[in-house]
Write an enzyme that holds these catalytic residues in place. Structure first.
Site, PDB file in Angstrom:
ATOM      1  N   ASP A   6      12.010   2.155   0.095  1.00 37.89           N
ATOM      2  CA  ASP A   6      11.023   1.095   0.330  1.00 37.89           C
ATOM      3  C   ASP A   6      10.431   1.317   1.712  1.00 37.89           C
ATOM      4  OD1 ASP A   6       9.609  -1.231   0.876  1.00 37.89           O
ATOM      5  OD2 ASP A   6      11.398  -2.505   1.004  1.00 37.89           O
ATOM      6  N   TYR A  93      -5.145  -8.176 -10.390  1.00 37.41           N
ATOM      7  CA  TYR A  93      -6.244  -7.512  -9.690  1.00 37.41           C
ATOM      8  C   TYR A  93      -7.130  -6.730 -10.658  1.00 37.41           C
ATOM      9  CZ  TYR A  93      -4.785  -8.287  -4.808  1.00 37.41           C
ATOM     10  OH  TYR A  93      -4.495  -8.830  -3.583  1.00 37.41           O
ATOM     11  N   GLY A 100      -0.687  -4.524  -3.274  1.00 40.05           N
ATOM     12  CA  GLY A 100       0.412  -3.830  -2.619  1.00 40.05           C
ATOM     13  C   GLY A 100       1.586  -3.637  -3.559  1.00 40.05           C
ATOM     14  N   VAL A 101       2.115  -2.421  -3.581  1.00 36.08           N
ATOM     15  CA  VAL A 101       3.218  -2.135  -4.493  1.00 36.08           C
ATOM     16  C   VAL A 101       4.441  -2.975  -4.159  1.00 36.08           C
ATOM     17  CG1 VAL A 101       4.140  -0.196  -3.134  1.00 36.08           C
ATOM     18  CG2 VAL A 101       4.450  -0.233  -5.624  1.00 36.08           C
ATOM     19  N   ASP A 102       4.589  -3.361  -2.894  1.00 34.53           N
ATOM     20  CA  ASP A 102       5.716  -4.220  -2.519  1.00 34.53           C
ATOM     21  C   ASP A 102       5.597  -5.586  -3.179  1.00 34.53           C
ATOM     22  OD1 ASP A 102       3.421  -4.698  -0.957  1.00 34.53           O
ATOM     23  OD2 ASP A 102       4.570  -5.283   0.815  1.00 34.53           O
ATOM     24  N   ARG A 103       4.377  -6.117  -3.243  1.00 31.24           N
ATOM     25  CA  ARG A 103       4.170  -7.408  -3.898  1.00 31.24           C
ATOM     26  C   ARG A 103       4.437  -7.304  -5.395  1.00 31.24           C
ATOM     27  NH1 ARG A 103      -1.759  -8.882  -2.206  1.00 31.24           N
ATOM     28  NH2 ARG A 103      -1.351 -10.748  -3.479  1.00 31.24           N
ATOM     29  N   THR A 125       5.433  -8.502   8.693  1.00 33.94           N
ATOM     30  CA  THR A 125       4.231  -8.225   9.475  1.00 33.94           C
ATOM     31  C   THR A 125       3.062  -9.013   8.904  1.00 33.94           C
ATOM     32  OG1 THR A 125       5.055  -5.993   9.925  1.00 33.94           O
ATOM     33  CG2 THR A 125       2.710  -6.407  10.302  1.00 33.94           C
TER      34      THR A 125
END
Length: 252
Positions: A6, A93, A100-103, A125
């Site tokens: 990650d 989307y 974002g791939v994290d989301r 951040t």
């Protein structure tokens, strides 16, 4: 056995997945000597059969981490780019890769956890907010600066706001240090609460609120809403996605 990566804005987190759990895991800040830190952390670990990564950083840092994995284990990471749909989650989307791939992976983890209709807040951040319906539909979200980035931006763009020390979070400050910290943290809390309230009708009632990210614990104490902590949501979502790519058999 799989290596999961990650790559976030502030640090890299990794886990060696063995079956349903972590055999080993760790984190390295981008301000550290990443190659040396990973070499130490991975020395002596059993070699995974494959590596999967999620990244919100630049290609140069992805390549550096890929080189570390190649030297340590002789494998190349497969980087997930945000899809339109996977693991029961449907991306809202119009251009799916822009999310974002994290989301996306945090939503995959929430769905795998059986959370139902929920709001996911990533507090780092950036402050990210996403609404996920019980049937896996992503209803959209918001992105704002995280509380620490708000403070940094404020201090960088003003000449007179120069607190000599960090402040406390209070409802009404009587000094600049407290006023700055309170304004930034309470603004973040207010945005989370507003998003939950506005999404509730579309989610069929008051949704569960899940907080992840490095500043989740600090923000949780400022909210007037119940919230659950979600640890390692990107890695856990990545594990679900990796499992889906390789079939139903457990990682070995």
């Amino acid at each position: 056995m799989r290596l999961l990566l990650d790559l976030g804005n502030t640090r890299l987190k990794w886990a060696l997945q063995d079956g349903a759990g972590w055999l080993a895991h760790g984190a390295v800040g981008w301000d550290e000597e990443v190659a040396a830190a990973l070499a130490r952390a991975w020395a002596g670990l059993p070699a995974p059969a494959a590596a999967f990564g999620a990244s919100v950083v630049d290609a140069e840092r992805e390549a550096r981490v890929a080189g570390c994995a190649a030297r340590a284990f002789g494998i190349a990471p497969q980087w997930l780019r945000t899809p339109a749909e996977a693991c029961g989650v449907r991306n809202a989307y119009a251009e799916p890769a822009r999310l974002g791939v994290d989301r996306f992976l945090a939503m995959v983890a929430a769905r795998a956890d059986g959370l139902g209709a929920c709001v996911l807040a990533g507090v780092g951040t950036a402050l990210t907010l996403d609404a996920l319906a019980a049937d896996g539909r992503h209803l959209g979200g918001l992105i704002a600066p995280g509380p620490r980035l708000m403070r940094q931006a404020l201090l960088g763009a003003t000449a007179q706001v120069r607190p000599a020390q960090d402040g406390r979070v209070v409802e009404a400050a009587d000094n600049t240090a407290d006023a700055v910290d309170s304004g930034c943290w309470l603004a973040a809390a207010a945005l989370v609460e507003r998003f939950v309230a506005r999404m509730a009708p579309r989610l069929g009632g008051a949704p569960a609120l899940s907080l992840g990210g490095g500043d989740a614990e600090a923000l949780a104490g400022l909210l007037a809403l119940p919230a659950r902590r979600s640890e390692d949501s990107v890695l856990r979502g990545l594990a679900v996605w990796a499992q889906a790519q390789s079939g139903a058999a457990p990682a070995a």
